[in-house]
Design an enzyme around this catalytic site. Structure first.
Site, PDB file in Angstrom:
ATOM      1  N   HIS A 323      82.422  76.005  27.638  1.00  0.00           N
ATOM      2  CA  HIS A 323      81.436  74.937  27.835  1.00  0.00           C
ATOM      3  C   HIS A 323      80.327  75.005  26.791  1.00  0.00           C
ATOM      4  O   HIS A 323      79.954  73.987  26.189  1.00  0.00           O
ATOM      5  CB  HIS A 323      80.846  75.067  29.242  1.00  0.00           C
ATOM      6  CG  HIS A 323      79.635  74.228  29.486  1.00  0.00           C
ATOM      7  ND1 HIS A 323      79.680  72.866  29.638  1.00  0.00           N
ATOM      8  CD2 HIS A 323      78.315  74.570  29.597  1.00  0.00           C
ATOM      9  CE1 HIS A 323      78.461  72.397  29.831  1.00  0.00           C
ATOM     10  NE2 HIS A 323      77.607  73.413  29.813  1.00  0.00           N
ATOM     11  N   HIS A 328      77.747  72.402  24.011  1.00  0.00           N
ATOM     12  CA  HIS A 328      76.336  72.479  23.612  1.00  0.00           C
ATOM     13  C   HIS A 328      76.125  72.735  22.118  1.00  0.00           C
ATOM     14  O   HIS A 328      75.294  72.081  21.478  1.00  0.00           O
ATOM     15  CB  HIS A 328      75.630  73.584  24.410  1.00  0.00           C
ATOM     16  CG  HIS A 328      75.296  73.201  25.810  1.00  0.00           C
ATOM     17  ND1 HIS A 328      74.341  72.260  26.114  1.00  0.00           N
ATOM     18  CD2 HIS A 328      75.800  73.632  27.000  1.00  0.00           C
ATOM     19  CE1 HIS A 328      74.250  72.132  27.423  1.00  0.00           C
ATOM     20  NE2 HIS A 328      75.133  72.950  27.988  1.00  0.00           N
ATOM     21  N   GLU A 368      73.429  67.376  29.506  1.00  0.00           N
ATOM     22  CA  GLU A 368      74.731  67.692  30.092  1.00  0.00           C
ATOM     23  C   GLU A 368      75.659  66.478  30.178  1.00  0.00           C
ATOM     24  O   GLU A 368      76.846  66.581  29.886  1.00  0.00           O
ATOM     25  CB  GLU A 368      74.554  68.301  31.495  1.00  0.00           C
ATOM     26  CG  GLU A 368      73.939  69.693  31.502  1.00  0.00           C
ATOM     27  CD  GLU A 368      74.872  70.768  30.938  1.00  0.00           C
ATOM     28  OE1 GLU A 368      76.035  70.459  30.617  1.00  0.00           O
ATOM     29  OE2 GLU A 368      74.410  71.919  30.818  1.00  0.00           O
ATOM     30  N   SER A 387      82.844  69.111  27.159  1.00  0.00           N
ATOM     31  CA  SER A 387      83.613  70.311  27.481  1.00  0.00           C
ATOM     32  C   SER A 387      84.479  70.093  28.718  1.00  0.00           C
ATOM     33  O   SER A 387      85.038  71.042  29.260  1.00  0.00           O
ATOM     34  CB  SER A 387      82.667  71.504  27.713  1.00  0.00           C
ATOM     35  OG  SER A 387      81.806  71.250  28.813  1.00  0.00           O
TER      36      SER A 387
END
Length: 490
Positions: A323, A328, A368, A387
């Site tokens: 993730h 990110h 997010e 992700s």
């Protein structure tokens, strides 16, 4: 206005799933994939509720600030004196005498900040004085004593003011811990739980500004990474924003992003530092909302090193390195988005529990699960989307509701951690999102503002006009340098 037509990548979710091979379709729609996800929001909500409960149960005497009657006020005062200076106490008492303040109670104790220096004492006094004289009385005390405070002054939560303070920001959220949560895919896997503990120890022993220890990943962990990496990479050209795509290509060249290699945090951190000033720090799990957001204020991103359980490669209920590294990291390489992320962190410093919950929700719907417009189409920039194979398809299908990004609305929007989001917010651009966030943060009530100094890696608290003027002088120097550069070119 939101676009009335859907982009080329936006199709019916069911139709998109029907075009996948059987293994991908099962991963996207199975209960193992559409499961609970950990978020900062739930932690922030619990902290706010706990603070409210504590305030409600507190003794009524603790709530009392002043007793006022007929122009006279009863006020509590705290200050520190260095008693080695013989005249310090007499000068302080003279201030009370000058303002005709009647001292009803006085206590002393050794300073808690200077435990080994008996000459430094803390004083508590309860005195009666004219209501109109209180501010002047306090100002006069500050000339002869140190750390003068009254219970009337607004209180705020402690926050880190230098980089090393982040070593204190390590409160982990235990939700979905494989040792504690029965629903975690690795709960019954003793070998996996032991591996998680080994990697967690690396993070728990880490100190800021040290090289990040390297992890030797196992064949099973690399196989899990490979499945996530190869599936997501097929979607990026049609679903990811251009900033993510550009950085991802560079990461493949410079940081060994391949299907057979899990990148090391130290290499990736060096890459980010050169691109946007952000750095990575290993963390054992999801931090509390306040601690995580505080780290962003210093351009530090708390990053896990463990890999999700092999039985559930397409979904994890908690952040893992798949993730972080795929979602990110690429977008944090963009300078404008990096500033946006840091601004959320800066807004959190000293904020109330209620504001922390709102900022966490805002983080959820932007960093997010945010979408943005690019070349007439809607693309994903949120790490939770970039992700997540299934949710990335869902977000750009015609099923969810898309709304124009509004920080006020996003900060209170109910979020979904059981399945895909029914609502997403779309930004016109990163600059537009950054400007809207700045206006939102300006309305957060604090008795100060903050400014990050990237040279000393410290947080400057702007709580006095003199500090603000000093900061403005520095900006004037930078503006003059840029003006000189323009003159030279013209």
């Amino acid at each position: 206005m939101m676009p009335t037509s859907t982009p080329s990548s936006a199709r019916g979710f069911r139709r998109a799933v029907s075009e996948l091979d059987s293994k991908q379709a099962e991963a996207v729609t199975s209960p193992h994939f559409i499961g609970r996800r950990q978020s900062l929001i739930e932690d922030a909500r619990k902290e706010r509720e706990a603070a409210a409960a504590a305030a409600e149960s507190a003794d009524s005497g603790d709530q009392l600030v002043f007793e006022e009657k007929d122009g006279r006020a009863m006020v509590n005062l705290f200050f520190t004196l260095r008693c080695s200076k013989g005249s310090a106490l007499s000068r302080t008492l003279k201030v009370f005498e000058t303002f005709e303040a009647k001292i009803n109670h006085i206590e002393t104790r050794p300073s808690r900040k200077s435990k080994y220096n008996p000459e430094i004492l803390e004083f508590f006094t309860r005195c009666e004085t004219n209501s109109s004289d209180i501010s002047t009385l306090v100002s006069s005390l500050k000339r002869v004593a140190e750390e003068v405070k009254t219970t009337k002054e607004e209180k705020y939560h402690w926050f880190p003011k230098k980089l090393s303070d982040l070593d204190r920001c390590h409160q982990l959220v235990s939700k979905y811990d494989p040792d504690l949560d029965f629903d975690h895919p690795g709960f019954s896997d003793v070998k996996y739980r032991e591996r998680r503990k080994q990697i967690a120890e690396v993070a728990l022993n880490y100190k800021y500004d040290n090289p990040i220890p390297r992890i030797e990943y196992t064949a099973e962990e690399i196989a899990t990474w490979r499945e996530v990496y190869t599936n997501l990479k097929t979607l990026y050209p049609t679903h990811a924003c251009s900033e993510h795509l550009e950085a991802f290509r560079l990461l493949e060249k410079q940081c060994c992003y391949t299907e057979d290699n899990i990148p090391q945090l130290e290499d990736v951190s060096c890459f980010l530092k050169e691109r946007s000033g952000f750095q990575l720090c290993p963390v054992a799990g999801l931090l509390s909302a306040r601690d995580f957001l505080a780290s962003l204020a210093f351009r530090i991103f708390q990053c896990t090193q463990y890999v999700r359980h092999a039985s559930s490669p397409m979904h994890t209920p908690e952040p893992d390195c798949c993730h972080e590294l795929l979602g990110h990291v690429p977008i944090l390489a963009d300078k404008i988005f990096a500033q946006f992320s840091q601004n959320i962190g800066l807004a959190s410093l000293g904020a109330t529990e209620e504001e922390i919950e709102k900022l966490s929700t805002l983080y959820w719907f932007t960093v997010e699960f945010g979408l943005c417009k690019q070349n007439g189409e809607v693309r994903a920039y949120g790490a939770g989307l970039l992700s997540s194979y299934g949710e990335l398809i869902h977000a750009l299908s015609n099923e969810p509701e898309l709304r124009e990004f509004d920080p006020v609305a996003a900060s209170i929007q109910p979020y979904q951690d059981q399945t895909y989001q029914p609502v997403y917010f779309v930004s016109e651009s990163f600059n537009d999102a950054k400007d809207k966030l700045r206006k939102y943060a300006a309305n957060i009530k604090r008795p100060f503002s903050v400014k990050y100094d990237p040279f000393t890696k410290t947080m400057e608290v702007l709580d006095h006009p003199q500090k603000i003027r000093k900061s403005l002088d520095g900006l004037k120097d930078e503006l003059k340098m840029l003006a000189d550069a323009l003159d030279m070119l013209s």
